[in-house]
Structure formats: C-alpha cells, structure tokens
Design an enzyme around this catalytic site. Structure first.
Site, PDB file in Angstrom:
ATOM      1  N   TYR A 291      31.220  43.510  30.672  1.00 33.20           N
ATOM      2  CA  TYR A 291      32.407  44.158  29.891  1.00 33.20           C
ATOM      3  C   TYR A 291      32.290  44.825  28.628  1.00 33.20           C
ATOM      4  O   TYR A 291      32.693  45.820  28.211  1.00 33.20           O
ATOM      5  CB  TYR A 291      33.454  43.081  29.999  1.00 33.20           C
ATOM      6  CG  TYR A 291      34.690  43.616  29.264  1.00 33.20           C
ATOM      7  CD1 TYR A 291      35.658  44.587  29.872  1.00 33.20           C
ATOM      8  CD2 TYR A 291      35.280  43.071  28.241  1.00 33.20           C
ATOM      9  CE1 TYR A 291      36.956  44.985  29.361  1.00 33.20           C
ATOM     10  CE2 TYR A 291      36.346  43.539  27.436  1.00 33.20           C
ATOM     11  CZ  TYR A 291      37.160  44.485  28.234  1.00 33.20           C
ATOM     12  OH  TYR A 291      38.236  45.047  27.635  1.00 33.20           O
TER      13      TYR A 291
ATOM     14  N   ASN B  29      43.738  54.288  29.354  1.00 33.08           N
ATOM     15  CA  ASN B  29      43.547  52.825  29.188  1.00 33.08           C
ATOM     16  C   ASN B  29      43.153  52.388  30.303  1.00 33.08           C
ATOM     17  O   ASN B  29      42.903  51.079  30.154  1.00 33.08           O
ATOM     18  CB  ASN B  29      45.372  52.849  28.929  1.00 33.08           C
ATOM     19  CG  ASN B  29      45.879  51.594  29.200  1.00 33.08           C
ATOM     20  OD1 ASN B  29      45.490  50.704  28.235  1.00 33.08           O
ATOM     21  ND2 ASN B  29      46.403  51.040  30.300  1.00 33.08           N
TER      22      ASN B  29
ATOM     23  N   PRO C  84      41.855  47.401  20.316  1.00 34.19           N
ATOM     24  CA  PRO C  84      42.647  46.131  20.171  1.00 34.19           C
ATOM     25  C   PRO C  84      41.655  44.660  20.279  1.00 34.19           C
ATOM     26  O   PRO C  84      40.600  44.778  21.017  1.00 34.19           O
ATOM     27  CB  PRO C  84      43.513  46.189  21.150  1.00 34.19           C
ATOM     28  CG  PRO C  84      43.527  47.448  21.949  1.00 34.19           C
ATOM     29  CD  PRO C  84      42.331  47.790  21.750  1.00 34.19           C
TER      30      PRO C  84
ATOM     31  N   LYS D 244      32.851  48.512  27.072  1.00 32.27           N
ATOM     32  CA  LYS D 244      33.409  49.124  25.928  1.00 32.27           C
ATOM     33  C   LYS D 244      32.541  49.735  24.707  1.00 32.27           C
ATOM     34  O   LYS D 244      33.236  50.516  24.091  1.00 32.27           O
ATOM     35  CB  LYS D 244      34.319  47.791  25.617  1.00 32.27           C
ATOM     36  CG  LYS D 244      35.574  47.581  26.354  1.00 32.27           C
ATOM     37  CD  LYS D 244      36.624  48.519  26.435  1.00 32.27           C
ATOM     38  CE  LYS D 244      37.677  48.327  27.627  1.00 32.27           C
ATOM     39  NZ  LYS D 244      38.609  49.270  27.422  1.00 32.27           N
TER      40      LYS D 244
ATOM     41  N   ASP E 263      43.759  55.626  41.968  1.00 34.86           N
ATOM     42  CA  ASP E 263      42.412  54.789  41.501  1.00 34.86           C
ATOM     43  C   ASP E 263      41.398  55.614  40.682  1.00 34.86           C
ATOM     44  O   ASP E 263      40.798  56.542  41.280  1.00 34.86           O
ATOM     45  CB  ASP E 263      41.767  54.275  42.638  1.00 34.86           C
ATOM     46  CG  ASP E 263      40.632  52.885  42.465  1.00 34.86           C
ATOM     47  OD1 ASP E 263      40.066  53.214  41.246  1.00 34.86           O
ATOM     48  OD2 ASP E 263      40.582  52.020  43.373  1.00 34.86           O
TER      49      ASP E 263
ATOM     50  N   ALA F 150      49.292  52.255  33.716  1.00 37.36           N
ATOM     51  CA  ALA F 150      50.634  52.059  33.273  1.00 37.36           C
ATOM     52  C   ALA F 150      51.233  51.140  33.912  1.00 37.36           C
ATOM     53  O   ALA F 150      52.630  50.804  33.626  1.00 37.36           O
ATOM     54  CB  ALA F 150      51.449  53.459  33.084  1.00 37.36           C
TER      55      ALA F 150
HETATM   56  P1  NDP Z   1      46.238  44.758  32.307  1.00 40.79           P
HETATM   57  O1  NDP Z   1      45.705  43.966  33.389  1.00 40.79           O
HETATM   58  O2  NDP Z   1      47.756  44.181  31.939  1.00 40.79           O
HETATM   59  O3  NDP Z   1      46.506  46.334  32.646  1.00 40.79           O
HETATM   60  C1  NDP Z   1      45.347  46.968  33.171  1.00 40.79           C
HETATM   61  C2  NDP Z   1      45.868  48.293  33.663  1.00 40.79           C
HETATM   62  O4  NDP Z   1      44.709  48.960  34.182  1.00 40.79           O
HETATM   63  C3  NDP Z   1      46.657  48.222  34.848  1.00 40.79           C
HETATM   64  O5  NDP Z   1      47.796  49.058  34.833  1.00 40.79           O
HETATM   65  C4  NDP Z   1      46.116  48.391  35.991  1.00 40.79           C
HETATM   66  O6  NDP Z   1      46.708  49.002  36.983  1.00 40.79           O
HETATM   67  C5  NDP Z   1      45.016  49.509  35.533  1.00 40.79           C
HETATM   68  N1  NDP Z   1      43.643  49.581  36.241  1.00 40.79           N
HETATM   69  C6  NDP Z   1      42.938  48.808  36.430  1.00 40.79           C
HETATM   70  N2  NDP Z   1      41.798  49.347  37.417  1.00 40.79           N
HETATM   71  C7  NDP Z   1      42.351  50.603  37.669  1.00 40.79           C
HETATM   72  C8  NDP Z   1      41.821  51.808  38.527  1.00 40.79           C
HETATM   73  N3  NDP Z   1      40.578  51.438  39.225  1.00 40.79           N
HETATM   74  N4  NDP Z   1      42.426  52.720  38.566  1.00 40.79           N
HETATM   75  C9  NDP Z   1      43.558  53.051  37.804  1.00 40.79           C
HETATM   76  N5  NDP Z   1      44.231  51.991  37.196  1.00 40.79           N
HETATM   77  C10 NDP Z   1      43.500  50.849  37.006  1.00 40.79           C
HETATM   78  O7  NDP Z   1      45.420  45.004  30.873  1.00 40.79           O
HETATM   79  P2  NDP Z   1      45.560  45.575  29.424  1.00 40.79           P
HETATM   80  O8  NDP Z   1      46.867  46.134  29.205  1.00 40.79           O
HETATM   81  O9  NDP Z   1      45.082  44.225  28.289  1.00 40.79           O
HETATM   82  O10 NDP Z   1      44.392  46.524  29.554  1.00 40.79           O
HETATM   83  C11 NDP Z   1      44.340  47.708  29.317  1.00 40.79           C
HETATM   84  C12 NDP Z   1      43.223  48.102  28.811  1.00 40.79           C
HETATM   85  O11 NDP Z   1      43.031  47.675  27.199  1.00 40.79           O
HETATM   86  C13 NDP Z   1      41.983  47.938  29.043  1.00 40.79           C
HETATM   87  O12 NDP Z   1      41.093  49.064  28.997  1.00 40.79           O
HETATM   88  C14 NDP Z   1      41.236  46.813  28.491  1.00 40.79           C
HETATM   89  O13 NDP Z   1      40.024  46.924  28.687  1.00 40.79           O
HETATM   90  C15 NDP Z   1      41.886  47.015  27.100  1.00 40.79           C
HETATM   91  N6  NDP Z   1      41.876  46.253  26.116  1.00 40.79           N
HETATM   92  C16 NDP Z   1      42.542  44.846  26.744  1.00 40.79           C
HETATM   93  C17 NDP Z   1      42.537  43.887  25.493  1.00 40.79           C
HETATM   94  C18 NDP Z   1      43.169  42.550  25.952  1.00 40.79           C
HETATM   95  O14 NDP Z   1      42.877  41.592  25.056  1.00 40.79           O
HETATM   96  N7  NDP Z   1      44.329  42.613  26.812  1.00 40.79           N
HETATM   97  C19 NDP Z   1      42.049  43.955  24.129  1.00 40.79           C
HETATM   98  C20 NDP Z   1      40.989  45.230  24.116  1.00 40.79           C
HETATM   99  C21 NDP Z   1      41.423  46.324  25.047  1.00 40.79           C
HETATM  100  P3  NDP Z   1      46.603  48.631  38.597  1.00 40.79           P
HETATM  101  O15 NDP Z   1      45.705  47.256  38.830  1.00 40.79           O
HETATM  102  O16 NDP Z   1      47.784  48.712  39.348  1.00 40.79           O
HETATM  103  O17 NDP Z   1      45.610  49.738  38.884  1.00 40.79           O
HETATM  104  C1  8X3 Z   2      39.658  42.658  25.680  1.00 31.50           C
HETATM  105  C2  8X3 Z   2      39.303  41.709  24.639  1.00 31.50           C
HETATM  106  O1  8X3 Z   2      37.854  39.954  23.405  1.00 31.50           O
HETATM  107  O2  8X3 Z   2      38.534  39.486  25.843  1.00 31.50           O
HETATM  108  O3  8X3 Z   2      38.826  43.640  25.477  1.00 31.50           O
HETATM  109  O4  8X3 Z   2      37.137  41.344  25.050  1.00 31.50           O
HETATM  110  S1  8X3 Z   2      38.013  40.668  24.777  1.00 31.50           S
END
Ligand code: NDP
Ligand code: 8X3
Length: 254
Positions: free
Chosen positions: A153, A87, A183, A157, A60, A10
C-alpha cells in the site's frame, strides 16, 4: 456555466465528501465508483439539496477499456472537465511482505496506480484541448513514509507521489495544474476495507484520538481547487493534530 469536476471513488469517504463540498459550491459533478447504487442515491440527494447536475457512472477504474469508453461517450455538455480528483483507492491487509497475497497486491496496484493512470490518460486530452485544467491526486502520509506491514500500500502511494510530480512536469506547458493532497489517518470505510469487513478492528484504528474526517480532506481539496489560476498547491500533507508521523500518535489527546 458551472465548472465540472470528475471524482473517482465518490461512493464513500473522502470522494463522497468532495462530491458534497463541490456540489454545495455550484459545480456540476461526474461521480464514479463500482457501487452504482450508492452513486445514484448520492446523485439524487445532491441534485435535490443543491440543484446542481450530477452524472453518476458505475465504473471500475482498473478496467482501462471501460474507463476510456465511459469518458469518450460523455454527452457534449459533460465533456468540459475542469477538475479531476483521482481519489479511488484502497489498502488491503497488513501482512508482512513474505506473507502478503499476490491477489491483494494486484488489486492495490491496479486500483491506486494503474486506475489513476487510466482515468488521467482519458481526461488529459480534454484539458489539453481546453488549454487548462486541474488534476488533484489523493496521496497519503503512506506516500511520504513507509510503515511496518504497509509495504505494498505504501509503495502504491509513493508511486502516486512520483506520478504527481511527473504529470506536473509533462502537463505544465498545456496550462494544466497537478496537485497532490496527502492525508493522514481519516475515518472513512478505508480500514473496514483494509480489514476485510472487520468493523471492530477498523474502529480500533481511530480510538483514543480525533482522526480527520472525509469533510476535513474535502476542505483541503477544495482549497487547492479554489486558488487563482497562477497559484498551485504542489503537495499538501494534512494530518490529524494528534498524529505526528505515520505511526506516532498522541492517543491521550482527545
Ligand atoms: P473509502 O473506502 O471510504 O473510499 C474508497 C473509494 O474508492 C470508494 O468510493 C470506492 O468505491 C472507491 N474505489 C475503490 N476501488 C475502486 C475501483 N476499482 N474503481 C472505482 N472506485 C474504486 O476510503 P477513503 O475515502 O479513505 O479513500 C479514498 C482515498 O484516500 C484512497 O485513495 C485512499 O488511499 C486515500 N487515503 C485514505 C486515508 C485514510 O486514512 N482513510 C488517508 C490517506 C489517503 P467502490 O467501492 O464503490 O468502487
Ligand atoms: C491511509 C492512511 O496511515 O493507513 O493512506 O496509510 S495509512
């Protein structure tokens, strides 16, 4: 009494937008991620703006012991978790399979697959005891289609997609709903992380069209969470209008 939503990851992007959306709608929140400083300032901001209770936990999700300890020691009035949003996740690099780094593969697999499992495993007993609950996994277009250089990656997913189905089958008899929101391109810190902090390279991913925002995805998550008890979103693929597949975009659209 307000419902409780537990959101992993978050501190940024989609997870942060979900925190804002659910707080605005009267939920109390448990938010976690590694960057505890960001979580505490988000907590302060949401509590002030919406008057809702927020518990911020530096966690983590790759650390199975820390995950089960954090959930086991939740104070009594935080224990009734109604909704879990799995997430937390990341992509690291875009190397071909022969050039990828084992260290980065481990980090993606440990976070996106094993982290989701550890958190779910710790929270499911609470939901089973309550005889209800809703787990919402954040999948991706990368879990529907594989794209060049996306190898590991995309595999993580695809695993989330498969686990969503398996969890649903195992948990249906306990009244627990399991959904996946997948998404397409969403402008968050995702690409900055994927490209090791290179903001210029990351910015190019979203040039020439209008990507989704974290808020767009949070709306879909909230929609799934707001349906009546007898209705479940199994899988919702949410794309920018200018994105037709993992790799086909209309970059003249906006
Ligand atoms: P961000 O990088 O903005 O957010 C990722 C979040 O995941 C951060 O809050 C980060 O927090 C947390 N995170 C990463 N590693 C850990 C860990 N080991 N423990 C706890 N928290 C962790 O990316 P998004 O918001 O885009 O990504 C969120 C989700 O959406 C992911 O699962 C991603 O695969 C998915 N997604 C994203 C898309 C995109 O195009 N952006 C499209 C489809 C899916 P912190 O670093 O503080 O730990
Ligand atoms: C994140 C979107 O298209 O980079 O899951 O894989 S993409």
């Amino acid at each position: 009494m307000s419902k409780t939503v537990f959101i992993t990851g978050a501190s940024s992007g989609i997870g942060q937008a979900c925190a804002e959306k659910f707080a605005a709608s009267g939920f109390q929140l448990i938010i976690c991620g590694r960057r505890a400083d960001r979580l505490t300032s988000l907590r302060d901001q949401l509590e002030k703006k919406f008057g809702t209770a927020v518990l911020a936990i530096g966690l983590d999700v790759r650390d199975a012991g820390a995950v089960s300890k954090a959930i086991n020691k939740l104070p009594f009035h935080w224990k009734n978790i109604d909704i879990l949003i799995n997430n937390a996740g990341l992509a690291l690099g875009l190397e071909t399979i022969d050039e990828g780094s084992a260290e980065l593969w481990d980090q993606m697999i440990d976070t996106n697959i094993k982290g989701l499992l550890y958190v779910s495993r710790a929270i499911i007993p609470i939901m089973k005891q309550a005889g209800k609950g809703h787990i919402i996994n954040i999948g991706s277009i990368a879990g529907v289609e594989t794209y060049q250089r996306g190898n590991v990656y995309c595999a993580t997913k695809h695993a989330v997609s498969s686990l969503t189905k398996g969890m649903r089958m195992d948990l249906v008899q306990f009244g627990i709903k399991v959904s996946q929101i997948s998404p397409g391109a969403t402008e968050t810190e995702f690409s900055v992380v994927r490209f090791g902090g290179d903001t210029e390279k990351a910015g190019n991913v979203y040039k020439g069209y209008k990507p989704l925002t974290g808020q767009d995805v949070a709306e879909a998550v909230f929609f799934a969470a707001s349906l009546p008890e007898h209705v479940n979103v199994n899988d919702l693929l949410l794309m920018p209008s200018a994105q037709a597949s993992a790799t086909v975009f209309n970059k003249e659209a906006w």
